[in-house]
Design a protein around this motif. Structure first.
Motif, PDB file in Angstrom:
ATOM      1  N   ALA A   1       0.833  -1.206   0.000  1.00  0.00           N
ATOM      2  CA  ALA A   1       0.000   0.000   0.000  1.00  0.00           C
ATOM      3  C   ALA A   1       0.865   1.253   0.000  1.00  0.00           C
ATOM      4  O   ALA A   1       0.593   2.226  -0.740  1.00  0.00           O
ATOM      5  CB  ALA A   1      -0.921  -0.012   1.214  1.00  0.00           C
ATOM      6  N   LEU A   2       1.903   1.256   0.810  1.00  0.00           N
ATOM      7  CA  LEU A   2       2.810   2.417   0.860  1.00  0.00           C
ATOM      8  C   LEU A   2       3.537   2.587  -0.466  1.00  0.00           C
ATOM      9  O   LEU A   2       3.750   3.729  -0.932  1.00  0.00           O
ATOM     10  CB  LEU A   2       3.816   2.250   2.003  1.00  0.00           C
ATOM     11  CG  LEU A   2       3.266   2.476   3.408  1.00  0.00           C
ATOM     12  CD1 LEU A   2       4.275   2.045   4.457  1.00  0.00           C
ATOM     13  CD2 LEU A   2       2.895   3.946   3.611  1.00  0.00           C
ATOM     14  N   THR A   3       3.920   1.475  -1.080  1.00  0.00           N
ATOM     15  CA  THR A   3       4.598   1.566  -2.380  1.00  0.00           C
ATOM     16  C   THR A   3       3.669   2.183  -3.420  1.00  0.00           C
ATOM     17  O   THR A   3       4.094   3.021  -4.243  1.00  0.00           O
ATOM     18  CB  THR A   3       5.039   0.165  -2.839  1.00  0.00           C
ATOM     19  OG1 THR A   3       5.951  -0.384  -1.873  1.00  0.00           O
ATOM     20  CG2 THR A   3       5.727   0.233  -4.189  1.00  0.00           C
TER      21      THR A   3
ATOM     22  N   LEU B   1       6.206  16.019  -3.205  1.00  0.00           N
ATOM     23  CA  LEU B   1       7.439  15.258  -3.085  1.00  0.00           C
ATOM     24  C   LEU B   1       7.844  15.076  -1.620  1.00  0.00           C
ATOM     25  O   LEU B   1       8.416  14.033  -1.249  1.00  0.00           O
ATOM     26  CB  LEU B   1       8.570  15.930  -3.871  1.00  0.00           C
ATOM     27  CG  LEU B   1       8.410  15.896  -5.402  1.00  0.00           C
ATOM     28  CD1 LEU B   1       9.546  16.652  -6.079  1.00  0.00           C
ATOM     29  CD2 LEU B   1       8.383  14.441  -5.893  1.00  0.00           C
ATOM     30  N   ALA B   2       7.531  16.064  -0.799  1.00  0.00           N
ATOM     31  CA  ALA B   2       7.812  15.936   0.636  1.00  0.00           C
ATOM     32  C   ALA B   2       6.950  14.836   1.238  1.00  0.00           C
ATOM     33  O   ALA B   2       7.415  14.042   2.078  1.00  0.00           O
ATOM     34  CB  ALA B   2       7.565  17.266   1.337  1.00  0.00           C
ATOM     35  N   MET B   3       5.699  14.797   0.818  1.00  0.00           N
ATOM     36  CA  MET B   3       4.819  13.714   1.268  1.00  0.00           C
ATOM     37  C   MET B   3       5.338  12.361   0.777  1.00  0.00           C
ATOM     38  O   MET B   3       5.286  11.357   1.504  1.00  0.00           O
ATOM     39  CB  MET B   3       3.399  13.955   0.756  1.00  0.00           C
ATOM     40  CG  MET B   3       2.710  15.172   1.385  1.00  0.00           C
ATOM     41  SD  MET B   3       1.096  15.492   0.648  1.00  0.00           S
ATOM     42  CE  MET B   3       0.237  13.981   1.107  1.00  0.00           C
ATOM     43  N   ARG B   4       5.862  12.362  -0.460  1.00  0.00           N
ATOM     44  CA  ARG B   4       6.415  11.102  -1.005  1.00  0.00           C
ATOM     45  C   ARG B   4       7.623  10.662  -0.174  1.00  0.00           C
ATOM     46  O   ARG B   4       7.763   9.475   0.149  1.00  0.00           O
ATOM     47  CB  ARG B   4       6.829  11.323  -2.453  1.00  0.00           C
ATOM     48  CG  ARG B   4       7.526  10.118  -3.070  1.00  0.00           C
ATOM     49  CD  ARG B   4       8.014  10.435  -4.484  1.00  0.00           C
ATOM     50  NE  ARG B   4       8.773   9.310  -5.012  1.00  0.00           N
ATOM     51  CZ  ARG B   4      10.068   9.101  -4.791  1.00  0.00           C
ATOM     52  NH1 ARG B   4      10.744   9.957  -4.023  1.00  0.00           N
ATOM     53  NH2 ARG B   4      10.677   8.049  -5.324  1.00  0.00           N
ATOM     54  N   ASP B   5       8.497  11.605   0.176  1.00  0.00           N
ATOM     55  CA  ASP B   5       9.674  11.268   0.993  1.00  0.00           C
ATOM     56  C   ASP B   5       9.255  10.718   2.363  1.00  0.00           C
ATOM     57  O   ASP B   5       9.887   9.795   2.890  1.00  0.00           O
ATOM     58  CB  ASP B   5      10.557  12.501   1.179  1.00  0.00           C
ATOM     59  CG  ASP B   5      11.211  12.948  -0.122  1.00  0.00           C
ATOM     60  OD1 ASP B   5      11.279  12.121  -1.052  1.00  0.00           O
ATOM     61  OD2 ASP B   5      11.639  14.113  -0.207  1.00  0.00           O
TER      62      ASP B   5
ATOM     63  N   LYS C   1      10.117   7.069   3.884  1.00  0.00           N
ATOM     64  CA  LYS C   1      10.684   6.837   5.226  1.00  0.00           C
ATOM     65  C   LYS C   1       9.794   5.882   6.021  1.00  0.00           C
ATOM     66  O   LYS C   1      10.288   4.983   6.726  1.00  0.00           O
ATOM     67  CB  LYS C   1      10.791   8.176   5.963  1.00  0.00           C
ATOM     68  CG  LYS C   1      11.306   8.072   7.401  1.00  0.00           C
ATOM     69  CD  LYS C   1      12.712   7.507   7.454  1.00  0.00           C
ATOM     70  CE  LYS C   1      13.324   7.663   8.838  1.00  0.00           C
ATOM     71  NZ  LYS C   1      12.579   6.977   9.881  1.00  0.00           N
ATOM     72  N   THR C   2       8.485   6.057   5.897  1.00  0.00           N
ATOM     73  CA  THR C   2       7.558   5.166   6.594  1.00  0.00           C
ATOM     74  C   THR C   2       7.684   3.737   6.081  1.00  0.00           C
ATOM     75  O   THR C   2       7.646   2.774   6.857  1.00  0.00           O
ATOM     76  CB  THR C   2       6.112   5.662   6.404  1.00  0.00           C
ATOM     77  OG1 THR C   2       6.004   7.001   6.892  1.00  0.00           O
ATOM     78  CG2 THR C   2       5.135   4.775   7.165  1.00  0.00           C
ATOM     79  N   LEU C   3       7.854   3.568   4.776  1.00  0.00           N
ATOM     80  CA  LEU C   3       8.034   2.238   4.196  1.00  0.00           C
ATOM     81  C   LEU C   3       9.291   1.573   4.743  1.00  0.00           C
ATOM     82  O   LEU C   3       9.287   0.379   5.066  1.00  0.00           O
ATOM     83  CB  LEU C   3       8.100   2.338   2.665  1.00  0.00           C
ATOM     84  CG  LEU C   3       8.332   1.015   1.908  1.00  0.00           C
ATOM     85  CD1 LEU C   3       7.213   0.027   2.190  1.00  0.00           C
ATOM     86  CD2 LEU C   3       8.453   1.285   0.408  1.00  0.00           C
ATOM     87  N   GLU C   4      10.371   2.360   4.875  1.00  0.00           N
ATOM     88  CA  GLU C   4      11.615   1.820   5.431  1.00  0.00           C
ATOM     89  C   GLU C   4      11.408   1.384   6.880  1.00  0.00           C
ATOM     90  O   GLU C   4      11.902   0.327   7.301  1.00  0.00           O
ATOM     91  CB  GLU C   4      12.727   2.863   5.344  1.00  0.00           C
ATOM     92  CG  GLU C   4      13.166   3.168   3.910  1.00  0.00           C
ATOM     93  CD  GLU C   4      14.175   4.304   3.856  1.00  0.00           C
ATOM     94  OE1 GLU C   4      14.402   4.941   4.913  1.00  0.00           O
ATOM     95  OE2 GLU C   4      14.731   4.551   2.767  1.00  0.00           O
ATOM     96  N   ASP C   5      10.680   2.201   7.642  1.00  0.00           N
ATOM     97  CA  ASP C   5      10.414   1.855   9.049  1.00  0.00           C
ATOM     98  C   ASP C   5       9.560   0.590   9.156  1.00  0.00           C
ATOM     99  O   ASP C   5       9.784  -0.249  10.033  1.00  0.00           O
ATOM    100  CB  ASP C   5       9.714   3.014   9.752  1.00  0.00           C
ATOM    101  CG  ASP C   5      10.625   4.228   9.920  1.00  0.00           C
ATOM    102  OD1 ASP C   5      11.858   4.053   9.814  1.00  0.00           O
ATOM    103  OD2 ASP C   5      10.104   5.333  10.155  1.00  0.00           O
ATOM    104  N   VAL C   6       8.556   0.484   8.275  1.00  0.00           N
ATOM    105  CA  VAL C   6       7.694  -0.700   8.276  1.00  0.00           C
ATOM    106  C   VAL C   6       8.506  -1.941   7.934  1.00  0.00           C
ATOM    107  O   VAL C   6       8.341  -3.000   8.556  1.00  0.00           O
ATOM    108  CB  VAL C   6       6.529  -0.519   7.287  1.00  0.00           C
ATOM    109  CG1 VAL C   6       5.813  -1.846   7.044  1.00  0.00           C
ATOM    110  CG2 VAL C   6       5.549   0.511   7.809  1.00  0.00           C
TER     111      VAL C   6
END
Length: 376
Positions: A178-180, A203-207, A211-216
């Motif tokens: 979903a995040l992807t 783009l800030a929201m995308r970044d 970051k959230t995807l990396e944390d997940v």
């Protein structure tokens, strides 16, 4: 001369006297009474005697009473001593327990004189047997309690590992996807807006989503690394150490000996992985270490994991407490290892770092109702 062993009485089987225990009682009673004492089993065979040469002989008078007559006290006269095998003049008293008669204790001498001593000796032996039975019952109860605690702990860990695995998969398969999708959508959206400020916001929201995807992803790995299930302990440990060093800037030297891609029982692999995870987490939180050495090796019939850091260490007395996160983590490690009949050692001193050693046997496991392998 030893007599022939008589067949047992056709009654319900009851407790049998242990010969060594009976002999210890005879020695005590004989010393206290200053009399010749002997004990037979519930068939009339002498199993303990102050006169050691009488042991294993048939006490014919006791055997007759036990097999054919009612359970009762009886005396042996001088005449009977001459007529019967394995008997001496004296007085004999049945040894009674809750299950019935377990034997006979006899005191040599004139029957009238020996009677009170024999009764006193019987009471002493019965009290000793009762005390011994209570102790054995308590030991059995304690063992059953420990086994039950082990089973419950095993089930708890199994359920916990299964839940970790389930959540990890959901995070990886659903949340990550979903995040992807959001990241890709935000990227596409940023290319269709004309305002530079709006593009920067998108783009800030995308970044933030990246970051959230990396944390997940990191959380999913912490909960249950897919490598552990797919490739085994060595691959999972190598990947965890790599990520750990990058995250905490602590150098970790992982040395694997006599192992490659060999697989072990699932409960062994997950236990060693969790020990490594917990130990390295404690080092990052409390040890102030800059370097950690990890040795994972197969040594004959066991796996050995050693984790050594150059941190501030601690006083071993802290292990007796339960108030700190460190102690709780160490106790948790110990519980996991105990379930696999393993050994756990920890050596630390202020200013001298800490060494944790875990040994888990590969050819023997504690038998429980439910194995940790159910979590795989």
């Amino acid at each position: 001369m030893a007599g022939r062993r008589l067949p047992p009485s056709p009654v319900t089987k009851i407790m049998e006297l242990d010969p060594r225990f009976a002999q210890s009682l005879v020695d005590i009673v004989a010393a206290e009474l200053n009399k010749n004492v002997n004990i037979t089993d519930n068939h009339g065979v002498i199993i303990a005697s102050f006169s050691k040469e009488r042991v294993s002989h048939i006490h014919e008078a006791a055997a007759r009473m036990l097999i054919s007559g009612p359970i009762r006290e009886f005396s042996v006269t001088a005449e009977q001593e001459m007529q019967l095998k394995g008997v001496r003049q004296g007085f004999n008293v049945p040894i009674m327990t809750g299950a019935g008669c377990v034997g006979v204790i006899g005191v040599s001498g004139a029957p009238d004189t020996a009677a009170p001593y024999a009764r006193l000796a019987a009471k002493f032996v019965e009290a000793a047997l009762e005390s011994n039975a209570r102790q054995e019952k308590l030991v059995r109860a304690l063992k059953e309690k420990e086994e039950l605690q082990s089973i419950l702990l095993n089930k708890m860990i199994s359920v916990q590992e299964e839940e970790r695995k389930k959540i990890s998969r959901e995070l990886h398969d659903e949340t990550s996807q979903a995040l992807t999708s959001i990241i890709v959508g935000l990227r596409v959206l940023s290319e269709h807006v004309h305002s530079e400020s709006e593009r920067e916001k998108i783009l800030a929201m995308r970044d933030l989503a990246v970051k959230t995807l990396e944390d997940v992803h990191h959380l999913a790995v912490q909960l249950r690394p897919a490598l552990l299930d797919d490739l085994g302990l060595v691959a999972a440990a190598q990947k965890y150490v790599e990520n750990y060093s990058r995250q905490y800037s602590i150098t970790v030297d992982l040395n694997v000996v006599n192992l490659s891609r060999q697989r072990f029982l699932p409960e062994i692999e997950i236990t060693l992985y969790r020990i490594l995870q917990e130990a390295l987490t404690n080092i990052a939180k409390h040890a102030k270490a800059t370097q950690v050495r990890v040795l994972l090796k197969k040594q004959r019939d066991k796996l050995v994991l050693t984790i050594k850091d150059n941190g501030i260490g601690f006083d071993d007395d802290i292990l007796n407490g339960v108030g700190s996160d460190t102690c709780l983590g160490i106790h948790g490690m110990h519980e996991r290892i105990a379930l696999l009949s393993g050994e756990f050692y920890i050596d630390s001193a202020p200013g001298k770092g800490t060494v944790i050693t875990v040994e888990i046997p590969l050819d023997r496991r504690k038998k429980t109702e439910s194995g940790l392998g159910q979590a795989h």
